[in-house]
Scaffold this motif. Structure first.
Motif, short mmCIF file in Angstrom:
data_model
loop_
_atom_site.label_atom_id
_atom_site.label_comp_id
_atom_site.label_asym_id
_atom_site.label_seq_id
_atom_site.Cartn_x
_atom_site.Cartn_y
_atom_site.Cartn_z
N GLU A 277 64.01 -5.00 79.62
CA GLU A 277 62.88 -5.43 78.65
C GLU A 277 63.70 -6.29 77.63
O GLU A 277 63.83 -5.78 76.38
N ASP B 56 63.84 -9.28 74.65
CA ASP B 56 62.98 -9.99 73.75
C ASP B 56 63.06 -11.59 74.12
O ASP B 56 64.11 -12.48 74.08
N VAL C 291 62.22 -13.80 72.44
CA VAL C 291 62.44 -14.47 71.28
C VAL C 291 64.01 -15.16 71.16
O VAL C 291 64.28 -16.21 71.13
N ARG D 105 54.29 -6.08 76.56
CA ARG D 105 55.05 -5.73 75.38
C ARG D 105 55.70 -7.27 75.14
O ARG D 105 55.85 -7.81 74.36
N VAL D 106 56.32 -7.62 76.49
CA VAL D 106 57.29 -8.94 76.59
C VAL D 106 56.29 -10.11 76.27
O VAL D 106 56.51 -11.02 75.42
N ALA E 93 53.23 -10.34 74.62
CA ALA E 93 52.96 -10.38 73.39
C ALA E 93 54.11 -10.87 72.32
O ALA E 93 53.81 -11.57 71.44
N LYS E 94 55.33 -10.61 72.57
CA LYS E 94 56.49 -10.97 71.66
C LYS E 94 56.55 -12.46 71.89
O LYS E 94 56.82 -13.34 70.99
N TYR E 95 56.33 -12.97 73.31
CA TYR E 95 56.32 -14.47 73.48
C TYR E 95 55.20 -15.38 72.86
O TYR E 95 55.57 -16.43 72.40
N HIS F 18 53.59 -14.26 69.93
CA HIS F 18 54.12 -14.46 68.47
C HIS F 18 55.05 -15.31 68.41
O HIS F 18 54.85 -15.96 67.61
N ALA F 19 56.04 -15.48 69.08
CA ALA F 19 57.08 -16.31 68.93
C ALA F 19 56.37 -17.94 69.03
O ALA F 19 57.01 -18.83 68.35
N ASP G 282 54.78 -18.56 65.92
CA ASP G 282 55.78 -18.68 64.74
C ASP G 282 56.33 -20.05 65.07
O ASP G 282 56.57 -20.79 63.78
N SER H 43 47.36 -7.37 70.11
CA SER H 43 48.78 -7.77 69.04
C SER H 43 48.57 -8.89 68.37
O SER H 43 48.99 -9.12 67.15
#
Ligand code: CP3
Length: 347
Positions: free
Chosen positions: A116, A118, A120, A189-190, A192-194, A196-197, A200, A235
């Protein structure tokens, strides 16, 4: 007007919010690709993955397509699958055979071996491309980011390639719920982070591609997919408009809507007006059959007009194909379609 006002008031973002626009906005899935000579020139002498991982080139391909076609939004040039590389799979695009992921995930022990990481940190080339594109794009043209939805990415990871019947995917789903939900949870989870990044880094909207989800029965979507797509969409909810897209989803749409998204992407099997009325979507995207772009102009116009008539005068329609532009599509027909949609809807 400042750049952020111009973007906020762009046709595309207004339509995402269900607000009236001066004419119907249009962009096309896979608008940058092999059908375009400018893309072929950049792609010549390098692999597709190399192109995806070179921010200056990915940015050029994104910007070329938006400018040449005159569409109302740009979409980041990237692919759905490199995120699977970052969780530990080997990814190759074989000429004529499409993407190959190895070794395929077939049982609980395979799921346990995934890492897992990140995205980012592991996918800097994507955010670098976004920053370059945002700097170069006209100030009133939004940039769309995207990711594969948990089911579509899981299906690729499990099958190892594109599939017709998704036998391995459904075998894992129906025989080991624990492993299935562990895999879907990790991917969610991965993803959602992707997303968000990407937000950003500067995208104005994102699309979640659940391209293969149409293979599922509604009850299976509800049990095996909905909670995970919901987790991703919950998310990022409220940050930027989200387009939730799949193919062959007519019977899944109520559940996809429950999973989330501001705009529902429809394919050509799904009528626009009656679906909106029944399910209460504030905004929709679609839904011309991509093969229409191979037809004579008169027929192309007639089919595009059918989509526009079906959408009617209701605000909140983004014109698009029901799926991506196909290789060998005549570029002139694509430009013709973009102009036709703008001219025939000017209010
Ligand atoms: O829309 C855009 O212009 C942005 C770029 C984009 C690509 N792929 C570029 C691409 C996007 C949004 C995607 C998404 C994608 N990738 C999906 C979901 C889209 C959908 O249509 O529902 C899927 C299933 C993939 C996986 C993938 N990547 C496939 C099946 C292929 C085709 C393989 C082949 O040989 O036909 C790719 C490669 C790919 N992705 C190309 C492009 C322009 C062609 C690469 C090349 O050979 O140059």
């Amino acid at each position: 007007m400042t750049t952020s006002d111009k973007l906020h008031n762009s046709r595309f973002l207004k339509a995402c919010r269900g607000e009236p626009t001066d004419c119907t906005p249009i962009w096309l899935m896979r608008q940058a690709g092999r059908y375009m000579p400018e893309y072929q020139a950049v792609r010549a002498g390098r692999s597709f993955l190399e192109l995806c991982k070179t921010p200056e080139l990915a940015a050029k391909v994104t910007l070329d397509a938006q400018r040449i076609l005159g569409v109302d939004a740009a979409i980041l040039f990237a692919d759905l699958l490199p995120i699977l590389e970052t969780v530990g799979m080997k990814l190759e695009y074989l000429e004529g055979e499409g993407p190959q992921l190895s070794p395929p995930i077939r049982e609980a022990a395979d799921v346990d071996r995934l890492i897992e990481r990140d995205p980012v940190e592991s996918m800097p080339f994507v955010y670098d491309a976004i920053r370059i594109i945002r700097k170069e794009l006209p100030g009133d043209i939004p940039l769309i980011g995207f990711a594969g939805a948990p089911f579509t990415l899981a299906a690729y990871a499990i099958e190892g390639e594109a599939s017709r019947n998704f036998v391995h995917t459904k075998t894992l789903m129906f025989s080991d719920r624990g492993a299935w939900h562990a895999l879907m949870g990790l991917l969610s989870r991965v993803i959602a982070k992707y997303l968000h990044a990407q937000i950003d880094a500067g995208v104005q909207a994102v699309q979640l591609f659940d391209s293969w989800v149409g293979t599922l029965a509604p009850e299976d979507y509800r049990e095996f997919v909905l909670p995970h797509s919901y987790a991703v969409l919950q998310s990022i909810k409220g940050r930027v408009p989200v387009i939730h897209f799949g193919v062959g989803t007519s019977t899944l749409l109520p559940f996809m809507a429950a999973a989330g998204g501001d705009v529902m992407g429809l394919d050509w099997h799904t009528p626009i007006a009656s679906t909106r009325e029944k399910l209460g979507f504030k905004a929709v995207q679609g839904n011309l059959d991509p093969c229409t772009l191979f037809a004579p102009r008169d027929e192309l116009k007639r089919k595009a007009m059918q989509v526009l008539d079906d959408a009617g005068d209701n605000p909140g329609h983004i014109f698009n194909l029901g799926h991506g532009i196909l290789p060998k599509t005549p570029v002139d027909n694509v430009k013709f379609l973009v102009d036709f949609v703008h001219e025939s809807t000017r209010r």
